[in-house]
Structure formats: structure tokens, C-alpha cells
Design a protein around this motif. Structure first.
Motif, mmCIF file in Angstrom:
data_model
loop_
_atom_site.group_PDB
_atom_site.id
_atom_site.type_symbol
_atom_site.label_atom_id
_atom_site.label_comp_id
_atom_site.label_asym_id
_atom_site.label_seq_id
_atom_site.Cartn_x
_atom_site.Cartn_y
_atom_site.Cartn_z
ATOM 1 N N ASN A 178 -4.311 0.967 -8.131
ATOM 2 C CA ASN A 178 -4.356 -0.295 -8.513
ATOM 3 C C ASN A 178 -3.426 -0.725 -6.927
ATOM 4 O O ASN A 178 -3.764 -2.361 -7.473
ATOM 5 N N LEU A 179 -2.585 -0.137 -6.367
ATOM 6 C CA LEU A 179 -1.955 -0.673 -5.276
ATOM 7 C C LEU A 179 -3.036 -0.484 -4.010
ATOM 8 O O LEU A 179 -2.517 -2.077 -2.955
ATOM 9 N N ASP A 180 -3.909 -0.413 -3.642
ATOM 10 C CA ASP A 180 -4.481 0.186 -2.431
ATOM 11 C C ASP A 180 -5.767 -0.366 -2.941
ATOM 12 O O ASP A 180 -6.422 -0.960 -2.067
ATOM 13 N N LEU A 181 -6.462 -0.299 -3.958
ATOM 14 C CA LEU A 181 -8.039 0.417 -4.359
ATOM 15 C C LEU A 181 -8.186 -1.282 -4.551
ATOM 16 O O LEU A 181 -9.107 -1.750 -5.121
ATOM 17 N N ARG A 182 -7.251 -1.726 -5.338
ATOM 18 C CA ARG A 182 -7.454 -2.783 -5.876
ATOM 19 C C ARG A 182 -6.579 -4.204 -5.898
ATOM 20 O O ARG A 182 -6.369 -5.350 -6.870
ATOM 21 N N GLN A 183 -6.157 -4.215 -4.240
ATOM 22 C CA GLN A 183 -5.523 -4.910 -4.280
ATOM 23 C C GLN A 183 -6.091 -6.022 -4.139
ATOM 24 O O GLN A 183 -5.108 -7.505 -3.969
ATOM 25 N N LYS A 184 -7.441 -6.126 -3.850
ATOM 26 C CA LYS A 184 -7.824 -7.730 -4.003
ATOM 27 C C LYS A 184 -8.016 -8.394 -4.441
ATOM 28 O O LYS A 184 -7.739 -9.647 -5.222
ATOM 29 N N GLN A 185 -8.104 -7.439 -5.707
ATOM 30 C CA GLN A 185 -7.765 -8.130 -7.423
ATOM 31 C C GLN A 185 -6.674 -8.920 -7.042
ATOM 32 O O GLN A 185 -6.569 -10.239 -8.608
ATOM 33 N N ALA A 186 -5.516 -8.096 -6.758
ATOM 34 C CA ALA A 186 -4.129 -8.289 -7.322
ATOM 35 C C ALA A 186 -3.882 -9.574 -6.543
ATOM 36 O O ALA A 186 -2.535 -10.638 -6.889
ATOM 37 N N GLY A 187 -4.586 -9.859 -5.489
ATOM 38 C CA GLY A 187 -4.506 -10.929 -4.206
ATOM 39 C C GLY A 187 -5.106 -11.996 -4.963
ATOM 40 O O GLY A 187 -4.127 -13.376 -5.274
ATOM 41 N N HIS A 188 -6.640 -11.903 -5.843
ATOM 42 C CA HIS A 188 -7.051 -13.323 -6.479
ATOM 43 C C HIS A 188 -5.865 -13.463 -7.938
ATOM 44 O O HIS A 188 -6.020 -14.691 -7.712
ATOM 45 N N ALA A 189 -5.021 -12.594 -8.178
ATOM 46 C CA ALA A 189 -4.118 -12.726 -9.063
ATOM 47 C C ALA A 189 -3.221 -14.048 -9.347
ATOM 48 O O ALA A 189 -2.293 -14.386 -9.601
ATOM 49 N N ARG A 190 -2.528 -13.494 -7.528
ATOM 50 C CA ARG A 190 -1.149 -14.683 -7.067
ATOM 51 C C ARG A 190 -1.964 -15.281 -6.608
ATOM 52 O O ARG A 190 -0.986 -16.110 -5.840
ATOM 53 N N GLU A 191 -3.151 -14.771 -5.749
ATOM 54 C CA GLU A 191 -3.893 -16.817 -5.659
ATOM 55 C C GLU A 191 -3.323 -16.856 -4.735
ATOM 56 O O GLU A 191 -2.804 -17.771 -3.844
ATOM 57 N N THR A 192 -3.447 -15.422 -3.556
ATOM 58 C CA THR A 192 -3.217 -15.225 -2.013
ATOM 59 C C THR A 192 -3.998 -13.658 -1.407
ATOM 60 O O THR A 192 -4.594 -13.331 -2.621
ATOM 61 N N SER A 193 -3.621 -13.421 -0.717
ATOM 62 C CA SER A 193 -4.378 -12.077 -0.322
ATOM 63 C C SER A 193 -3.198 -11.467 0.461
ATOM 64 O O SER A 193 -2.113 -11.425 1.071
ATOM 65 N N PHE A 194 -3.525 -10.098 0.110
ATOM 66 C CA PHE A 194 -2.173 -9.277 0.631
ATOM 67 C C PHE A 194 -3.180 -7.701 1.504
ATOM 68 O O PHE A 194 -4.258 -7.948 1.582
ATOM 69 N N HIS A 195 -2.247 -7.878 2.396
ATOM 70 C CA HIS A 195 -2.734 -6.167 3.207
ATOM 71 C C HIS A 195 -1.665 -5.374 3.523
ATOM 72 O O HIS A 195 -1.278 -5.299 4.962
ATOM 73 N N MET A 196 -1.175 -5.106 2.803
ATOM 74 C CA MET A 196 -0.487 -3.977 2.309
ATOM 75 C C MET A 196 -0.935 -2.489 2.432
ATOM 76 O O MET A 196 -1.283 -2.024 1.340
ATOM 77 N N PRO A 197 -0.079 -1.757 3.598
ATOM 78 C CA PRO A 197 -0.910 -0.205 3.060
ATOM 79 C C PRO A 197 0.237 0.124 2.145
ATOM 80 O O PRO A 197 1.276 0.091 2.203
ATOM 81 N N VAL A 198 -0.295 1.360 1.670
ATOM 82 C CA VAL A 198 0.201 2.258 0.024
ATOM 83 C C VAL A 198 -0.131 3.342 0.268
ATOM 84 O O VAL A 198 -0.870 3.917 0.211
ATOM 85 N N LEU A 199 0.767 3.785 0.888
ATOM 86 C CA LEU A 199 1.032 5.777 1.343
ATOM 87 C C LEU A 199 1.521 6.589 0.322
ATOM 88 O O LEU A 199 2.214 6.028 -0.221
ATOM 89 N N TYR A 200 0.919 7.943 0.384
ATOM 90 C CA TYR A 200 1.813 9.011 -0.889
ATOM 91 C C TYR A 200 2.368 8.728 0.166
ATOM 92 O O TYR A 200 2.951 9.105 1.316
ATOM 93 N N PHE A 201 4.530 9.331 -0.546
ATOM 94 C CA PHE A 201 4.876 9.881 0.005
ATOM 95 C C PHE A 201 5.125 11.116 1.094
ATOM 96 O O PHE A 201 5.658 11.037 2.072
ATOM 97 N N THR A 202 3.536 11.467 0.568
ATOM 98 C CA THR A 202 3.099 13.640 1.369
ATOM 99 C C THR A 202 3.115 12.918 2.171
ATOM 100 O O THR A 202 3.065 13.657 3.896
ATOM 101 N N GLN A 203 2.005 11.641 2.802
ATOM 102 C CA GLN A 203 1.712 11.064 3.607
ATOM 103 C C GLN A 203 2.392 11.006 5.243
ATOM 104 O O GLN A 203 2.380 10.605 6.011
ATOM 105 N N MET A 204 3.756 10.307 4.356
ATOM 106 C CA MET A 204 4.785 10.004 5.631
ATOM 107 C C MET A 204 5.459 10.925 6.044
ATOM 108 O O MET A 204 6.075 11.408 7.120
ATOM 109 N N LEU A 205 5.897 11.878 4.923
ATOM 110 C CA LEU A 205 6.747 12.989 5.433
ATOM 111 C C LEU A 205 5.677 13.542 6.127
ATOM 112 O O LEU A 205 5.942 14.215 7.588
#
Length: 301
Positions: free
Chosen positions: A233-260
Motif C-alpha cells: 500500500n505504501l510503495d506500490l500504491r504511492q501514486k494513489q496516496a499522492g492523489h488522495a493528498r493532492e500531492t506527490s510522494f517519492h518515499m522509499p518503503v523498505l522491509y526491515f530485513t532489507q535495511m538489516l
């Protein structure tokens, strides 16, 4: 301990990056995950709403396999799977319910099931913060990260048993041990919309947009999560979330295992970073620049 591993359906499809990074991190930390053979879907979100006993039977079959393997602990990466497996094990404590579920199985289930917990908690049980810090190859120092658990990882509290249901801190402790600055993120357990991404797309977009907007205001480099649905929802649907907030996002959303995995110096190709819808390239470049700056500073001293 003898760890059995239940990957869940998402791990073999939509969240394959979570699966490969989980396997890579556990190998690096000398945690052996024995995938239970012939596992089946736990019923995910909808099954329990259709038939409680059939839903439980799906989970009990997996629990039974793990029990017959002699597992001490059954680990799963997905909060939804964790919730379903734990709920089924608890319901099986009632003799009448157990009898009805056993009628749906090929043979009566084991009397005692192994404890089920999340991969995150399993790692924390095996590796304390000091040991993890000592294994860091590439410090996350200089990165500002927001830990996002979602609404299911810690609720209901009596079932999930995952720290404070409103303010869990385990992800902050693990990534903080790797050098990251973990911001205070008030929406860490707020719902992103979960599985309503299809039937209630607008609602999911609003919920996810609210989370991403706060992350941006706090100036984080990435949001870090442990749930396939939340990540989607936060990564793949980020464009939809931006439309809902009348803005645009470019926020990486990683799994904690990827950061580890990045902190442990694992190859980036092992961590599935190319599967992210929103590129983490800016985050990786910042890490590389910070490392070069530290090396230069160390050379001067």
C-alpha cells in the motif's frame, strides 16, 4: 533452537523481496530457517469471515507439520499469517473446537504446537543488540528512518504479544543498533488500509497518504515495515496516496530485513531492492556518500 519457517503465500509472489532478504539476513546471522514441507495458505484475510473452523483447519495443518518436525519455534514474516496461526492454536485449546477441526484434517492434529512468532522477534531472541552492532559492516549512521509496524503486528495485544500495542520499539532497537536514527513516528501502528486496497481504494489511499505525508514532514530517508500488505500500500500504491493528498510522494518503503541486510554488508542483489516500486537509489547513494565521507575523515585522522 530448532526453527521451523512458514513463509506464507505473499513470500512466493508479491513480496518475494521480503522473502529473499529474510533468508539472506538469517543466513548472515547464523539462523537456520527450515521451511515446513508442503505448507498451505493460512487463509489470509478472508477465510475466517467465511468459516471459522475451515479457516482454523488451514492453519492447524501447518502447525501440525511443524510440530511433527520437532520444531521449538515457528517463524513467519507476515503479520497476517502470524495472527491466523496464533488464533488457530488458541482456538484448538477448546476440546469441542479441536474435535470439529480434526474431522476436517487427514489425521488428528498434534496435541501441542510449537510457539509461533514473527521473524523480527525470532531474530531478536537469537541476536542481542550488542551482537548485532558488532556484525554491522556498513553503518546506517546518518540515515533517518521511520519504523512502521501497521495495525496488525501488535494487535490484538493478548494474541500477538508484540510489546506495547500502541508503541512497539523492536524495529527501532534493531535498526538503531545498526546506527540508524529512528525518528519518533506517531503513526507507526495506524492502519494503511490493509486488504481494502481493491474494494475501498479511496479509503486505502487516504490512510496510506496520511502515513507518507507524516514521514515526509519528519524528513526521513525511508519508511521501514515488516508487513507485505503495508509495504504494498505504501510503495506500490504511492501514486494513489499522492492523489488522495493532492500531492506527490517519492518515499522509499523498505522491509526491515532489507535495511538489516544493507547494514550487514550483504550484496544488494540478495535483498530484492529492484522489486521496489519506488526506487531506493537515493537512499543507497546517500549511504555510499556517507561511507566515503567516513573513510575520508578516517584517513585524515
Amino acid at each position: 533452537m530448532n526453527f521451523a519457517y512458514y513463509p506464507g503465500c505473499s513470500a512466493k509472489g508479491s513480496s518475494r523481496d521480503y522473502e529473499c532478504s529474510t533468508q539472506a539476513v538469517c543466513r548472515a546471522l547464523d539462523i537456520t530457517l527450515e521451511e515446513i514441507p508442503g505448507w498451505n495458505c493460512c487463509g489470509s484475510t478472508p477465510a475466517h469471515a467465511v468459516d471459522t473452523e475451515l479457516s482454523a483447519a488451514l492453519c492447524v495443518r501447518n502447525l501440525d507439520i511443524a510440530a511433527r518436525q520437532g520444531a521449538d519455534l515457528l517463524l513467519t514474516p507476515c503479520p497476517s499469517c502470524l495472527s491466523n496461526l496464533r488464533a488457530a492454536a488458541r482456538r484448538m485449546e477448546k476440546p469441542a473446537f479441536r474435535e470439529r477441526v480434526n474431522e476436517l484434517l487427514d489425521a488428528p492434529a498434534a496435541e501441542i504446537f510449537p510457539e509461533v512468532t514473527s521473524v523480527m522477534q525470532g531474530i531478536a531472541r537469537q541476536i542481542n543488540k550488542e551482537t548485532l552492532a558488532a556484525r554491522v559492516q556498513t553503518s546506517l549512521k546518518g540515515l533517518r528512518l521511520a519504523a512502521y509496524y501497521g495495525c496488525l503486528m501488535s494487535r490484538p495485544a493478548e494474541l500477538m504479544q508484540f510489546e506495547d500495542p500502541e508503541n512497539p520499539l523492536l524495529m527501532e532497537e534493531l535498526l538503531g543498533a545498526c546506527g540508524a536514527e529512528m525518528v519518533d513516528f506517531p503513526l507507526k501502528t495506524a492502519c494503511c488500509g490493509a486488504s481494502f486496497g481493491i474494494p475501498e481504494r479511496a479509503m486505502t489511499a487516504r490512510n496510506s497518504g496520511r502515513i507518507l505525508e507524516l514521514a515526509r514532514r519528519l524528513g526521513v530517508d525511508a519508511v521501514v515495515t515488516a508487513c507485505p500488505l503495508c509495504q504494498m500500500n505504501l510503495d506500490l500504491r504511492q501514486k494513489q496516496a499522492g492523489h488522495a493528498r493532492e500531492t506527490s510522494f517519492h518515499m522509499p518503503v523498505l522491509y526491515f530485513t532489507q535495511m538489516l541486510g544493507l547494514a550487514l554488508g550483504l550484496k544488494r542483489s540478495e535483498l530484492g531492492l529492484n522489486k521496489l516500486a519506488v526506487s531506493a537509489q537515493g537512499l543507497l547513494e546517500k549511504m555510499d556518500n556517507l561511507r566515503r565521507a567516513d573513510a575520508t575523515e578516517g584517513g585524515r585522522s
